[in-house]
Write a protein that holds these residues in place. Structure first.
Motif, PDB file in Angstrom:
ATOM      1  N   ASP A 120       0.738  -1.155  -0.032  1.00  0.00           N
ATOM      2  CA  ASP A 120       0.149  -0.019   0.174  1.00  0.00           C
ATOM      3  C   ASP A 120       0.802   1.285  -0.105  1.00  0.00           C
ATOM      4  N   ALA A 121       2.203   1.163   0.936  1.00  0.00           N
ATOM      5  CA  ALA A 121       2.774   2.455   0.746  1.00  0.00           C
ATOM      6  C   ALA A 121       3.434   2.804  -0.271  1.00  0.00           C
ATOM      7  N   GLN A 122       3.938   1.578  -1.005  1.00  0.00           N
ATOM      8  CA  GLN A 122       4.780   1.535  -2.275  1.00  0.00           C
ATOM      9  C   GLN A 122       3.901   2.225  -3.382  1.00  0.00           C
ATOM     10  N   LYS A 123       2.498   1.814  -3.548  1.00  0.00           N
ATOM     11  CA  LYS A 123       1.795   2.145  -4.430  1.00  0.00           C
ATOM     12  C   LYS A 123       1.100   3.565  -4.282  1.00  0.00           C
ATOM     13  N   CYS A 174      -1.113  10.196  -0.898  1.00  0.00           N
ATOM     14  CA  CYS A 174      -0.010   9.456  -0.804  1.00  0.00           C
ATOM     15  C   CYS A 174       0.284   8.963   0.988  1.00  0.00           C
ATOM     16  N   ALA A 175       1.253   8.014   0.848  1.00  0.00           N
ATOM     17  CA  ALA A 175       1.694   7.384   2.079  1.00  0.00           C
ATOM     18  C   ALA A 175       2.276   8.170   2.789  1.00  0.00           C
ATOM     19  N   PHE A 176       3.377   8.963   2.412  1.00  0.00           N
ATOM     20  CA  PHE A 176       4.381   9.874   3.136  1.00  0.00           C
ATOM     21  C   PHE A 176       4.907  10.974   2.521  1.00  0.00           C
ATOM     22  N   SER A 177       5.434  11.859   3.097  1.00  0.00           N
ATOM     23  CA  SER A 177       6.205  12.960   2.303  1.00  0.00           C
ATOM     24  C   SER A 177       7.451  12.976   2.822  1.00  0.00           C
ATOM     25  N   ILE A 178       8.464  13.784   2.197  1.00  0.00           N
ATOM     26  CA  ILE A 178       9.932  13.869   2.553  1.00  0.00           C
ATOM     27  C   ILE A 178      10.232  15.224   2.011  1.00  0.00           C
ATOM     28  N   ASN A 179      10.603  16.358   2.954  1.00  0.00           N
ATOM     29  CA  ASN A 179      10.910  17.641   2.412  1.00  0.00           C
ATOM     30  C   ASN A 179      12.505  17.753   3.003  1.00  0.00           C
TER      31      ASN A 179
END
Length: 579
Positions: A120-123, A174-179
């Motif tokens: 799920d996270a990858q998709k 989305c599953a997560f974000s990176i900033n």
């Protein structure tokens, strides 16, 4: 010739040829900014050369960060080239991948991250962006490389702000974000923020796993070479990378949340143009907000708008790029020249998660603006609900909420602690200039604060100061202040030293100016907050992002804050923090 010799001598002081670790390129850049060797052209040549050396260090550093990777109140921050570099950023990204690979469907960690399982996270993938810091793009590209090679989709935003990236995560599911940002830290710093599936800052349960995974990877690969670099063109052709418009996602989220908060960007800006009574000045401090402000104000009469420091400058002109009274001086000077009766100034930090205001006469920090925002949404927009503010924030909103028969949620410092009241609190805010509202992202967002400030003035016909005056006429005045001191000791040793503040318990008297006031209550959810018998208070806590001890005070009189600051400093002297 003499000027070039002087410049060469300066390079010799800071640069050890062939040894990045012993060289201090950022110290060299700061010295060049400060002293201006040889005029503008020669100085800029020196700065450009120093940045070329720093770039080499960022991509070539094969060692380990000088300080261990650790996620604090708002992510991982470190000095560029020394702690934040390609190898360390890819290792931290792999630590996140490792966390998702270790998920068991239906586990508590899945619930916290708001994903079903690894697939799920990858998709759903990751929203990825960076602020204006030097090296931000190359670091983001390498993070993207790690993610797509691990099977994750990447939604690539490019340069953007923390609040906009959070809104994008929500809109794109989305599953997560990176900033890649250190928020408001000085130019020497880089950083890394991770947000989970709800769009808000990750809680301690998550960041502790990332930290543990990262430290293990760093130790295991201490002697490994830096990873092979990808370029932007590698992302552009990769099937798992999608480039998208992050500000459009933010605008869509504001529209989606209108039934809950009552704000409408287009209508509000149209009213600014129609009325012709307001002047707006926004200082971007050269940060990521500069790439959005023209579109944010699209449809607004541009003669009403002035943008300051809206060009890219990774040195920030040598200033500490935070919303502060000192940095607001340019906004104040600009608005003094305007003839409109209503004036709004705003200053936004580099990653757009903090904002402070100026109304043509006085500075309006978040202690006051958060209370104004809550009052406005409750009374003018007819919304009902509690307020949320961190424990170090002014008690003005407590008084307002009590008057309305509403409650206040008061967690430790850090937006991640507001999770229990997301969707319940009309406003969540903290004294360090972060805010969000119901129906919006659970992350700090300067843009929603800016929209709210404009809407308040358009709807009421009053400046922020005038609106605040009406609130204080009913609920009384509150006068907050904060400060901090750098400390040599950190970690467990600092905690043990600060624990000596346990001696200050309810009933004990402390000297405040010429008065001796009893402590009425102690709140220790985050450091030590001592509420005194007259309703004033002071709070001492270690910083979660810098080697500092911070103290916060609030007086009920205009001249009492300085006395409380001195009381806090005396306490720090007594326990050995201050000499």
């Amino acid at each position: 010739m003499a000027e070039r010799n002087q410049l060469r001598d300066l390079f010799d002081r800071f640069v050890v040829n062939g040894d990045h670790r012993k060289s201090d390129y950022l110290g060299l850049i700061r010295e060049l900014i400060k002293k201006g060797y040889g005029g503008q052209d020669l100085r800029q040549q020196g700065i450009d050369k120093a940045y070329q050396m720093l770039y080499s260090e960022i991509i070539e550093n094969s060692g380990t960060p000088e300080k261990p990777v650790s996620f604090g109140t708002s992510g991982w921050r470190g000095v560029l080239g020394k702690e934040i570099f390609v190898k360390s950023v890819t290792q931290v990204t792999r630590a996140i991948v490792s966390m998702y690979r270790g998920l068991e469907g239906g586990s508590e960690l899945c619930r916290i991250l708001e994903v079903k399982d690894l697939k799920d996270a990858q998709k759903r993938g990751c929203v990825l962006g960076f602020d204006n810091r030097f090296g931000g793009e190359i670091l983001a590209i390498q993070a993207a490389k790690v993610l797509v090679q691990a099977g994750f989709k990447v939604h690539y935003a490019g340069e953007s702000t923390t609040g906009v990236l959070s809104a994008s995560l929500i809109r794109r599911n989305c599953a997560f974000s990176i900033n890649l940002t250190p928020s408001h830290n000085p130019m020497e710093y880089g950083g890394y923020k991770f947000n989970g599936g709800d769009g808000g800052p990750a809680p301690g349960e998550v960041t502790s796993i990332i930290t543990e995974n990262a430290q293990a990877i760093v130790e295991r690969e201490a002697l490994d070479a830096p990873p092979e670099l990808w370029s932007l063109s590698d992302l552009e052709v990769h099937p798992s990378v999608e480039f998208f418009d992050s500000l459009q996602c933010w605008m869509e989220l504001v529209k989606q949340g209108e039934p809950e908060h009552g704000l409408n960007l287009q209508k509000t800006l149209a009213e600014v143009s129609k009325a012709g009574r307001m002047a707006i000045a926004v200082d971007c401090i050269h940060g990521a907000s500069r790439v959005h402000m023209d579109r944010f104000f699209q449809g607004c009469d541009k003669s009403r708008l002035v943008l300051l420091r809206n060009t890219r400058d990774t040195t920030f002109g040598g200033v500490s790029p935070e919303p502060s009274g000192e940095n607001l001086k340019g906004v104040a000077a600009t608005l003094e020249q305007r003839k409109e009766p209503l004036k709004l100034g705003a200053i936004i930090d580099p990653d757009g998660d903090r904002i402070r205001f100026y109304d043509g006469h006085s500075e309006i920090d978040m202690n006051r603006f958060g209370a104004i925002a809550y009052h406005f949404l409750h009374e003018k927009k007819g919304k009902r609900g509690m307020a949320g503010k961190t424990v170090a924030t002014s008690n003005l909103v407590n008084s307002i909420a009590m008057g309305f028969g509403e409650s206040v949620f008061e967690p430790p410092v850090g937006f991640k602690y507001f999770k229990p009241v997301i969707g319940k609190a009309l406003v969540i805010f903290e004294e360090s200039d972060g805010i969000s509202i119901i129906g919006h992202t659970p992350e700090k967002d300067a843009y929603i604060g800016l929209l709210l400030a404009i809407e308040i003035m358009v709807s009421t016909g009053m400046s922020l100061g005038e609106y605040l005056g009406k609130i204080e006429a009913r609920f009384g005045g509150y006068y907050p202040h904060r400060d901090g001191v750098k400390v040599e000791i950190q970690g467990r040793q600092l905690e043990q030293t600060l624990s000596k503040l346990d001696q200050y318990r309810p009933g004990k008297k402390v000297r405040v100016g010429e008065q001796s006031l009893a402590i009425a209550e102690v709140i220790d959810v985050d450091g030590y907050k001592m509420i005194l018998a007259d309703g004033s208070w002071l709070m001492i806590r270690p910083s979660g992002t810098e080697p500092k001890v911070r103290f916060y005070v609030e007086s009920r009189s205009a001249d009492g804050a300085a006395e409380l600051v001195e009381t806090a400093k005396n306490m720090l002297r007594e326990i050995g923090i201050l000499k």
